[in-house]
Design a protein around this motif. Structure first.
Motif, PDB file in Angstrom:
ATOM      1  N   ASN A  44       0.811  -1.219   0.000  1.00 13.95           N
ATOM      2  CA  ASN A  44       0.000   0.000   0.000  1.00 13.95           C
ATOM      3  C   ASN A  44       0.844   1.270   0.000  1.00 13.95           C
ATOM      4  OD1 ASN A  44      -2.533  -1.234  -0.048  1.00 13.95           O
ATOM      5  ND2 ASN A  44      -2.439  -1.635   2.137  1.00 13.95           N
ATOM      6  N   GLN A  45       2.036   1.170  -0.541  1.00 14.05           N
ATOM      7  CA  GLN A  45       2.938   2.313  -0.581  1.00 14.05           C
ATOM      8  C   GLN A  45       3.323   2.612  -2.019  1.00 14.05           C
ATOM      9  OE1 GLN A  45       6.124   0.934   1.897  1.00 14.05           O
ATOM     10  NE2 GLN A  45       4.804   0.707   3.674  1.00 14.05           N
ATOM     11  N   LYS A  70      -7.454   7.369  -9.272  1.00 10.51           N
ATOM     12  CA  LYS A  70      -6.434   6.997  -8.292  1.00 10.51           C
ATOM     13  C   LYS A  70      -7.010   5.898  -7.412  1.00 10.51           C
ATOM     14  CE  LYS A  70      -3.918  11.305  -7.863  1.00 10.51           C
ATOM     15  NZ  LYS A  70      -3.277  12.216  -6.917  1.00 10.51           N
ATOM     16  N   VAL A  71      -6.144   5.177  -6.757  1.00  7.41           N
ATOM     17  CA  VAL A  71      -6.560   4.214  -5.747  1.00  7.41           C
ATOM     18  C   VAL A  71      -6.290   4.888  -4.404  1.00  7.41           C
ATOM     19  CG1 VAL A  71      -6.173   1.941  -4.746  1.00  7.41           C
ATOM     20  CG2 VAL A  71      -6.078   2.232  -7.228  1.00  7.41           C
ATOM     21  N   GLY A  72      -7.346   5.404  -3.821  1.00 11.34           N
ATOM     22  CA  GLY A  72      -7.188   6.250  -2.648  1.00 11.34           C
ATOM     23  C   GLY A  72      -6.468   7.517  -3.082  1.00 11.34           C
ATOM     24  N   ASP A  73      -5.307   7.762  -2.511  1.00 18.03           N
ATOM     25  CA  ASP A  73      -4.509   8.919  -2.934  1.00 18.03           C
ATOM     26  C   ASP A  73      -3.301   8.493  -3.768  1.00 18.03           C
ATOM     27  OD1 ASP A  73      -3.043   7.711  -0.940  1.00 18.03           O
ATOM     28  OD2 ASP A  73      -2.647   9.537   0.193  1.00 18.03           O
ATOM     29  N   ARG A  74      -3.283   7.233  -4.175  1.00 17.86           N
ATOM     30  CA  ARG A  74      -2.148   6.682  -4.914  1.00 17.86           C
ATOM     31  C   ARG A  74      -2.392   6.743  -6.420  1.00 17.86           C
ATOM     32  NH1 ARG A  74      -1.636   0.827  -2.734  1.00 17.86           N
ATOM     33  NH2 ARG A  74       0.242   0.829  -3.993  1.00 17.86           N
TER      34      ARG A  74
END
Length: 167
Positions: A44-45, A70-74
């Motif tokens: 998750n990074q 985006k996937v969340g904020d990624r």
């Protein structure tokens, strides 16, 4: 987007006639999977990375999706790889129908890494794919191999499990 909206979106797309060439629907499902699958913290990074094995029309659709979502904020990064030897840590690996004969190599290479393997040929969920797109009654659907997902340390929400054909 709320979970109920994503479920409604998945259901709406599953009611449309599916054609093998319509990878836009595949990319919508793939993006939705990112909301209903939980990866371990080590995954998750940084960028949310999707690898695509070989050439596939889905590459363009996934890249378009990655620019808009985006996937969340990624950020989402989509990378084409030429062979199973190039499989590395990522979040998701898409194996197109043209590379289905390499599923055993893919599964062996991924092993217990927390990489969601997504395929698109009948019978591949039973051979170790985590999620496998199929056409059922003329519509796009997907199979879920719970044993494989568990082996890879991934957690799938109840909502996704209810929508899937369980293997």
């Amino acid at each position: 987007m709320k979970k109920t909206h994503l479920i409604a979106l998945l259901l709406a797309f599953s009611l449309l006639p599916a054609f093998a060439q319509n990878y836009r629907m595949h990319s919508v499902f793939i993006y939705s999977f990112t909301r209903y699958v939980q990866w371990p913290d080590a995954y998750n990074q940084g960028d949310f990375e999707i690898l695509v094995l070989g050439d596939s029309p889905i590459l363009d659709e996934l890249k378009a999706m990655a620019q808009a979502m985006k996937v969340g904020d990624r950020p989402i990064r989509v990378t084409k790889i030429a062979s199973t030897a190039e499989i590395r840590k990522c979040n998701m690996l898409f194996v197109p129908v043209e590379k289905s004969d390499q599923i055993v190599d893919v599964v062996n290479k991924v092993n217990t890494q927390s990489i969601l393997i997504v395929t698109e040929e009948k019978g591949l969920a039973a051979k170790g794919s985590d999620i496998n797109f199929i056409i059922k009654d003329g519509k796009l659907a997907f199979e879920l191999n719970q044993a494989s997902v568990n082996k890879q340390g991934l957690k799938v929400s109840n909502e996704l499990t209810r929508l899937a054909i369980l293997i």
